[in-house]
Design a protein around this motif. Sequence first.
Motif, PDB file in Angstrom:
ATOM      1  N   LYS A 179      50.607  46.086  34.416  1.00 48.38           N
ATOM      2  CA  LYS A 179      49.618  45.215  35.071  1.00 48.38           C
ATOM      3  C   LYS A 179      49.311  44.011  34.190  1.00 48.38           C
ATOM      4  O   LYS A 179      49.178  42.883  34.672  1.00 48.38           O
ATOM      5  CB  LYS A 179      48.338  45.999  35.361  1.00 48.38           C
ATOM      6  CG  LYS A 179      48.526  47.108  36.383  1.00 48.38           C
ATOM      7  CD  LYS A 179      47.189  47.806  36.684  1.00 48.38           C
ATOM      8  CE  LYS A 179      47.406  49.047  37.518  1.00 48.38           C
ATOM      9  NZ  LYS A 179      47.990  50.190  36.730  1.00 48.38           N
TER      10      LYS A 179
ATOM     11  N   LEU B 208      53.755  45.756  41.735  1.00 48.24           N
ATOM     12  CA  LEU B 208      52.577  45.104  41.182  1.00 48.24           C
ATOM     13  C   LEU B 208      52.664  43.610  41.468  1.00 48.24           C
ATOM     14  O   LEU B 208      53.709  43.000  41.260  1.00 48.24           O
ATOM     15  CB  LEU B 208      52.484  45.359  39.679  1.00 48.24           C
ATOM     16  CG  LEU B 208      52.225  46.817  39.299  1.00 48.24           C
ATOM     17  CD1 LEU B 208      52.352  47.003  37.791  1.00 48.24           C
ATOM     18  CD2 LEU B 208      50.837  47.259  39.786  1.00 48.24           C
TER      19      LEU B 208
ATOM     20  N   SER C 219      50.535  39.828  41.087  1.00 45.08           N
ATOM     21  CA  SER C 219      49.391  39.138  40.483  1.00 45.08           C
ATOM     22  C   SER C 219      49.536  37.635  40.622  1.00 45.08           C
ATOM     23  O   SER C 219      50.647  37.098  40.600  1.00 45.08           O
ATOM     24  CB  SER C 219      49.263  39.489  38.995  1.00 45.08           C
ATOM     25  OG  SER C 219      48.181  38.772  38.426  1.00 45.08           O
TER      26      SER C 219
ATOM     27  N   VAL D 186      45.089  41.392  40.398  1.00 45.68           N
ATOM     28  CA  VAL D 186      46.268  42.247  40.273  1.00 45.68           C
ATOM     29  C   VAL D 186      46.180  43.301  41.374  1.00 45.68           C
ATOM     30  O   VAL D 186      45.144  43.974  41.505  1.00 45.68           O
ATOM     31  CB  VAL D 186      46.346  42.961  38.909  1.00 45.68           C
ATOM     32  CG1 VAL D 186      47.583  43.878  38.855  1.00 45.68           C
ATOM     33  CG2 VAL D 186      46.389  41.965  37.764  1.00 45.68           C
TER      34      VAL D 186
END
Lengths: 264, 264, 264
Positions: free
Chosen positions: B148, B170, B172, B177
């Motif tokens: 992350k 993931l 972002s 995030v």
Amino acid sequence: MQKYAKILESVRTASPLIHQITNYVTVNDCANITLCIGASPVMSHAPEDVIDMTKIASALVLNIGTLDSKQIEGMLVAGSVAADRNIPIILDPVGAGATPYRTKTAQQLIEELPITVIKGNAGEIGTLAGTTATVRGVDSGGVAGDRKTIVRDLAARLGCVVIMSGEEDLISNGSRVAGVRNGVPLMGRLSGTGCMASAVTGAFAAVAPDTMDGCIAAMVSLGIAGEAAAKVAAGPGSFKPAFLDAVAALTPEQVAGHAKVTEY
Amino acid sequence: MQKYAKILESVRTASPLIHQITNYVTVNDCANITLCIGASPVMSHAPEDVIDMTKIASALVLNIGTLDSKQIEGMLVAGSVAADRNIPIILDPVGAGATPYRTKTAQQLIEELPITVIKGNAGEIGTLAGTTATVRGVDSGGVAGDRKTIVRDLAARLGCVVIMSGEEDLISNGSRVAGVRNGVPLMGRLSGTGCMASAVTGAFAAVAPDTMDGCIAAMVSLGIAGEAAAKVAAGPGSFKPAFLDAVAALTPEQVAGHAKVTEY
Amino acid sequence: MQKYAKILESVRTASPLIHQITNYVTVNDCANITLCIGASPVMSHAPEDVIDMTKIASALVLNIGTLDSKQIEGMLVAGSVAADRNIPIILDPVGAGATPYRTKTAQQLIEELPITVIKGNAGEIGTLAGTTATVRGVDSGGVAGDRKTIVRDLAARLGCVVIMSGEEDLISNGSRVAGVRNGVPLMGRLSGTGCMASAVTGAFAAVAPDTMDGCIAAMVSLGIAGEAAAKVAAGPGSFKPAFLDAVAALTPEQVAGHAKVTEY
């Protein structure tokens, strides 16, 4: 419709070698459908290779879907051999009308080579005909004017057969105009059915006594196979293998019995 | 999760043209999934063609899976047009970390173009983040450190959205995030699901009011379609047509009802 | 036949990285079958990239199906790295015998690189052996003389393993000659099964204690998978996903129980 069934039989009997210089997006589908219809595909683009490959081929298919300068060079070299040998040259002007490079390349191929058949969507054919037409990427955005007149006039001017694909495919050799109403909407939701039709047109043009009849037979055959495949497909993904199966299983009887051809 | 469902609806309504300069291994799958999700694909790589093609596109997808110098030239030219027109540029740095040529090319594209979204596996994203990471061919060999943090820091540094695919994807934008837990292991056993995800990300980024939301919606949509396809597939081979069918049949209701998104 | 089953197990355990410089017609099928058999595919052709990619690969597959000068350059560079690293090099001389360019390129690769395995159809292998042989596009047109003698003599002369595919695949290392009678006619009706066999041969050669045994195991494995797939396929189109499924599901027990190998 026995006439069209007989041309399919001739493809199966002669198994003509179809040399294809085509795009890298749908090239595998073109190879497989050429095999399924009963012909033999070979793909080659290098100028060093295409002269000898075209010398043993029964038709040449030129598809500008992902063109670049090297490929155009290969097309022109192969095309001049095809012209010398008097074998059919099929042009699929993918994306003509979308960018000047594609439009100009299609026009250059038409000017420098004795193209036998041009097969495109309404926007591409309209662009080459000089009509108001739009092409968005590789999809037709439509064409202004009467479609039958456009295909007939373009065919007459260029001295070739023109196929404008659509819900009704229109085919003309400059005097006759025919419409084919076989096919299903699913064919438009799969990438490459247009390219596959050009490959198969090459196979039919290679053996047909009359090129226009060969083009009609090609569009009828694929349309009927598409109709059969749509019955077993759950969507565009499963339509592809089903379509190839249906093309491989297609019989002259199906062609004779299900062809929807109108001579205008 | 209505937000993500609405973005899928927008893709279907707008049918954005997605210009893709991509590898020849999975290009057919990319074209078909772009169609199945409801957008329109066009592939073109020649420097002579890409300027005009990018001018009519709604997003540009750059995938370095089988790169060479000519293709990089096309990517840079197309990318500068995309930058001028302010349309999203998606970069899939396939194999970055596996060879210096791929790593350097990905870095060059990031430096010279205002990339909107970078989507790669853990090894590729880790490589671009400067973390200890390994890539074996085009497969992730893993990454050291907190994933992350890696995606958030890379996104913040580059001012773009970063997607690191994996069991949990993931995503972002440098501040938010999010994790997406949709999808099935079969997707990793088929060549090209990563490339297909980049193509679809292009379609969603083209229409989404917020790019990060668009990326989440893309990963959720494909993951849910993958879950549906796994129920009818007998293996990696039959998974592909089933996956395309499922993407074509995917409804906003499915997206709203089955999205597994966590904001961290 | 436990010996061949064990080599399949080794492929699954080691998951060797197979670097493939191949044609754009069947490259997707090659990537997918490499994954399905349990290995890891990577495709790369640019001279700038292939040195580093070959450095991390466990085998190199060279397939001249759509060759051009740039690709040959990449093959020679990659091949010299493979030679330095002593990893197997598989050559699929697609279309050798059909055109001088293909024949010469195959011969050049054989002269300049320590090829480990040559796999082709009867016409291609016959051409390289200097026998009277014909190749039509990429299809074998047959070969004159005793096939077992041709493969054994060519293998002995070149110091490599030669596979001549056909109804019975013949494999020789110059002293042993073996025949494999697994497989089904449907495999010949799908484009790319030959290319796929070369990719899988790369995976088996990468892990096999004896290269000839690895080649036999590869042909047996694909043949048995093809037999299983033919039971569920409705034609050449549906055969492809079924074949990939069957390769992915193939067990060492199936290989041990169904192998049809004759040592001559």
